[in-house]
Scaffold this motif. Structure first.
Motif, PDB file in Angstrom:
ATOM      1  N   GLY A 167     -46.841 -71.548 -13.723  1.00  0.00           N
ATOM      2  CA  GLY A 167     -46.634 -72.035 -13.132  1.00  0.00           C
ATOM      3  C   GLY A 167     -45.111 -72.641 -12.887  1.00  0.00           C
ATOM      4  N   ASP A 168     -44.532 -72.118 -13.910  1.00  0.00           N
ATOM      5  CA  ASP A 168     -42.986 -72.479 -13.417  1.00  0.00           C
ATOM      6  C   ASP A 168     -42.022 -72.095 -12.209  1.00  0.00           C
ATOM      7  N   ILE A 169     -41.706 -72.256 -11.393  1.00  0.00           N
ATOM      8  CA  ILE A 169     -41.980 -71.131  -9.746  1.00  0.00           C
ATOM      9  C   ILE A 169     -40.199 -71.309  -9.779  1.00  0.00           C
ATOM     10  N   ASN A 170     -39.687 -72.549  -9.519  1.00  0.00           N
ATOM     11  CA  ASN A 170     -38.219 -73.234 -10.146  1.00  0.00           C
ATOM     12  C   ASN A 170     -37.634 -72.156 -10.918  1.00  0.00           C
ATOM     13  N   SER A 171     -37.689 -71.827 -12.344  1.00  0.00           N
ATOM     14  CA  SER A 171     -37.429 -71.023 -13.672  1.00  0.00           C
ATOM     15  C   SER A 171     -37.325 -69.412 -12.762  1.00  0.00           C
ATOM     16  N   ALA A 172     -38.476 -69.202 -12.139  1.00  0.00           N
ATOM     17  CA  ALA A 172     -38.660 -67.846 -11.647  1.00  0.00           C
ATOM     18  C   ALA A 172     -38.081 -67.287 -10.356  1.00  0.00           C
ATOM     19  N   LEU A 173     -38.057 -68.638  -9.249  1.00  0.00           N
ATOM     20  CA  LEU A 173     -36.894 -67.721  -8.506  1.00  0.00           C
ATOM     21  C   LEU A 173     -35.211 -68.048  -8.899  1.00  0.00           C
ATOM     22  N   GLN A 174     -34.827 -68.806 -10.075  1.00  0.00           N
ATOM     23  CA  GLN A 174     -33.395 -69.200 -10.564  1.00  0.00           C
ATOM     24  C   GLN A 174     -33.112 -67.176 -11.518  1.00  0.00           C
ATOM     25  N   LEU A 175     -34.348 -67.263 -11.862  1.00  0.00           N
ATOM     26  CA  LEU A 175     -34.307 -65.903 -12.870  1.00  0.00           C
ATOM     27  C   LEU A 175     -34.301 -64.673 -12.025  1.00  0.00           C
ATOM     28  N   ALA A 176     -34.898 -64.744 -10.476  1.00  0.00           N
ATOM     29  CA  ALA A 176     -34.926 -63.570  -9.946  1.00  0.00           C
ATOM     30  C   ALA A 176     -33.633 -63.893  -8.879  1.00  0.00           C
ATOM     31  N   THR A 177     -33.220 -64.417  -8.791  1.00  0.00           N
ATOM     32  CA  THR A 177     -32.104 -64.213  -7.570  1.00  0.00           C
ATOM     33  C   THR A 177     -30.395 -64.668  -8.623  1.00  0.00           C
ATOM     34  N   SER A 178     -30.657 -65.076  -9.433  1.00  0.00           N
ATOM     35  CA  SER A 178     -29.429 -65.045 -10.498  1.00  0.00           C
ATOM     36  C   SER A 178     -28.844 -64.169 -10.503  1.00  0.00           C
ATOM     37  N   ASP A 179     -29.908 -62.442 -10.851  1.00  0.00           N
ATOM     38  CA  ASP A 179     -28.890 -61.682 -11.096  1.00  0.00           C
ATOM     39  C   ASP A 179     -29.889 -60.247 -10.690  1.00  0.00           C
ATOM     40  N   PRO A 180     -29.270 -60.573  -9.565  1.00  0.00           N
ATOM     41  CA  PRO A 180     -30.777 -58.785  -9.121  1.00  0.00           C
ATOM     42  C   PRO A 180     -30.331 -57.964  -9.071  1.00  0.00           C
ATOM     43  N   PRO A 181     -31.052 -56.072  -9.436  1.00  0.00           N
ATOM     44  CA  PRO A 181     -30.725 -55.237  -9.552  1.00  0.00           C
ATOM     45  C   PRO A 181     -30.187 -54.199  -8.198  1.00  0.00           C
ATOM     46  N   TYR A 182     -28.314 -55.051  -8.126  1.00  0.00           N
ATOM     47  CA  TYR A 182     -27.743 -54.191  -6.918  1.00  0.00           C
ATOM     48  C   TYR A 182     -27.186 -52.577  -7.841  1.00  0.00           C
ATOM     49  N   GLY A 183     -27.311 -52.561  -8.445  1.00  0.00           N
ATOM     50  CA  GLY A 183     -27.182 -51.301  -9.088  1.00  0.00           C
ATOM     51  C   GLY A 183     -28.403 -50.392  -9.286  1.00  0.00           C
ATOM     52  N   ALA A 184     -29.619 -50.693  -9.155  1.00  0.00           N
ATOM     53  CA  ALA A 184     -30.337 -49.598  -9.996  1.00  0.00           C
ATOM     54  C   ALA A 184     -30.679 -48.491  -8.396  1.00  0.00           C
ATOM     55  N   ASP A 185     -31.969 -47.876  -8.636  1.00  0.00           N
ATOM     56  CA  ASP A 185     -32.470 -46.981  -8.230  1.00  0.00           C
ATOM     57  C   ASP A 185     -33.487 -47.715  -7.382  1.00  0.00           C
ATOM     58  N   ASP A 186     -33.523 -46.752  -6.356  1.00  0.00           N
ATOM     59  CA  ASP A 186     -34.838 -47.056  -5.372  1.00  0.00           C
ATOM     60  C   ASP A 186     -36.196 -47.972  -5.863  1.00  0.00           C
ATOM     61  N   SER A 187     -36.168 -47.110  -6.449  1.00  0.00           N
ATOM     62  CA  SER A 187     -37.643 -47.379  -7.336  1.00  0.00           C
ATOM     63  C   SER A 187     -37.739 -48.579  -8.251  1.00  0.00           C
ATOM     64  N   THR A 188     -36.735 -48.632  -8.769  1.00  0.00           N
ATOM     65  CA  THR A 188     -36.482 -49.824  -9.641  1.00  0.00           C
ATOM     66  C   THR A 188     -36.257 -51.170  -8.687  1.00  0.00           C
ATOM     67  N   LYS A 189     -35.741 -51.538  -7.892  1.00  0.00           N
ATOM     68  CA  LYS A 189     -35.958 -51.897  -7.121  1.00  0.00           C
ATOM     69  C   LYS A 189     -36.678 -52.295  -5.984  1.00  0.00           C
ATOM     70  N   ALA A 190     -37.896 -51.692  -5.748  1.00  0.00           N
ATOM     71  CA  ALA A 190     -38.658 -51.788  -5.596  1.00  0.00           C
ATOM     72  C   ALA A 190     -39.838 -52.453  -6.018  1.00  0.00           C
ATOM     73  N   LEU A 191     -39.984 -52.024  -7.539  1.00  0.00           N
ATOM     74  CA  LEU A 191     -40.487 -53.142  -8.517  1.00  0.00           C
ATOM     75  C   LEU A 191     -40.227 -54.417  -8.555  1.00  0.00           C
ATOM     76  N   TYR A 192     -38.981 -54.349  -8.702  1.00  0.00           N
ATOM     77  CA  TYR A 192     -38.310 -56.246  -9.078  1.00  0.00           C
ATOM     78  C   TYR A 192     -38.617 -56.600  -7.458  1.00  0.00           C
ATOM     79  N   PHE A 193     -38.926 -56.259  -6.205  1.00  0.00           N
ATOM     80  CA  PHE A 193     -39.237 -56.679  -4.930  1.00  0.00           C
ATOM     81  C   PHE A 193     -40.432 -57.013  -5.245  1.00  0.00           C
ATOM     82  N   ARG A 194     -41.486 -56.236  -6.026  1.00  0.00           N
ATOM     83  CA  ARG A 194     -42.863 -56.432  -5.610  1.00  0.00           C
ATOM     84  C   ARG A 194     -43.306 -57.822  -6.984  1.00  0.00           C
ATOM     85  N   ALA A 195     -42.684 -58.281  -7.459  1.00  0.00           N
ATOM     86  CA  ALA A 195     -42.565 -59.156  -8.821  1.00  0.00           C
ATOM     87  C   ALA A 195     -41.796 -60.453  -7.649  1.00  0.00           C
ATOM     88  N   VAL A 196     -40.795 -60.294  -7.344  1.00  0.00           N
ATOM     89  CA  VAL A 196     -40.130 -61.356  -6.200  1.00  0.00           C
ATOM     90  C   VAL A 196     -41.524 -61.648  -5.132  1.00  0.00           C
TER      91      VAL A 196
END
Length: 153
Positions: A51-80
């Motif tokens: 239930g700590d949505i603020n911390s979750a979004l802080q984490l999700a948006t502070s260091d996005p995986p820009y250098g990852a491959d497409d499948s890893t980015k897709a997994l991360y996007f699903r979590a976001v």
């Protein structure tokens, strides 16, 4: 008065031959390790389920995986996306206000990505609510940064 007429506009034309293929590659800071992204995803999910949505979004948006491959980015996007869908509509504005401007820029990238793929289009109403609240809080600046930034999430 400056001589603004001496700007070499041909230097910015990709067909002029002055730009190399290396100049057209988006500027990634570093390659992202898939294991590190998996750890970040599990931490993101644990914040969201507790239930700590603020911390979750802080984490999700502070260091996005820009250098990852497409499948890893897709997994991360699903979590976001799962995190975004767990927030009540009344709480969205408060969550967005707590984000830094750079984090708001990353959030808008995830919103646009969600609107562009079928998985996110199923949650279209929620994504549009996030988009509305984000533009109310931050204005159109995150949209302009999204349009000009070559890094993708």
């Amino acid at each position: 008065m400056e001589d603004w007429r001496r700007i070499d506009i041909d230097a910015f034309d990709p067909e002029s031959g002055r730009l190399t293929a290396q100049d057209l590659i988006p500027p990634y800071v570093q390659q992202t390790d898939p294991q590190a992204v998996q750890q970040q995803i599990s931490q993101l999910k644990s914040f969201a389920t507790s239930g700590d949505i603020n911390s979750a979004l802080q984490l999700a948006t502070s260091d996005p995986p820009y250098g990852a491959d497409d499948s890893t980015k897709a997994l991360y996007f699903r979590a976001v996306l799962e995190t975004l869908t767990q927030v009540r509509q009344a709480d969205i504005a408060n969550v967005v206000k707590q984000l830094q401007p750079q984090q708001q820029d990353v959030l808008i990238k995830y919103l646009y990505r969600g609107m562009s793929i079928p998985e996110g289009q199923r949650q279209g109403g929620i994504l549009l609510a996030w988009f509305e609240k984000l533009t109310q809080v931050a204005g159109v600046q995150p949209v302009m940064h999204y349009l000009t930034d070559r890094r993708t999430v």
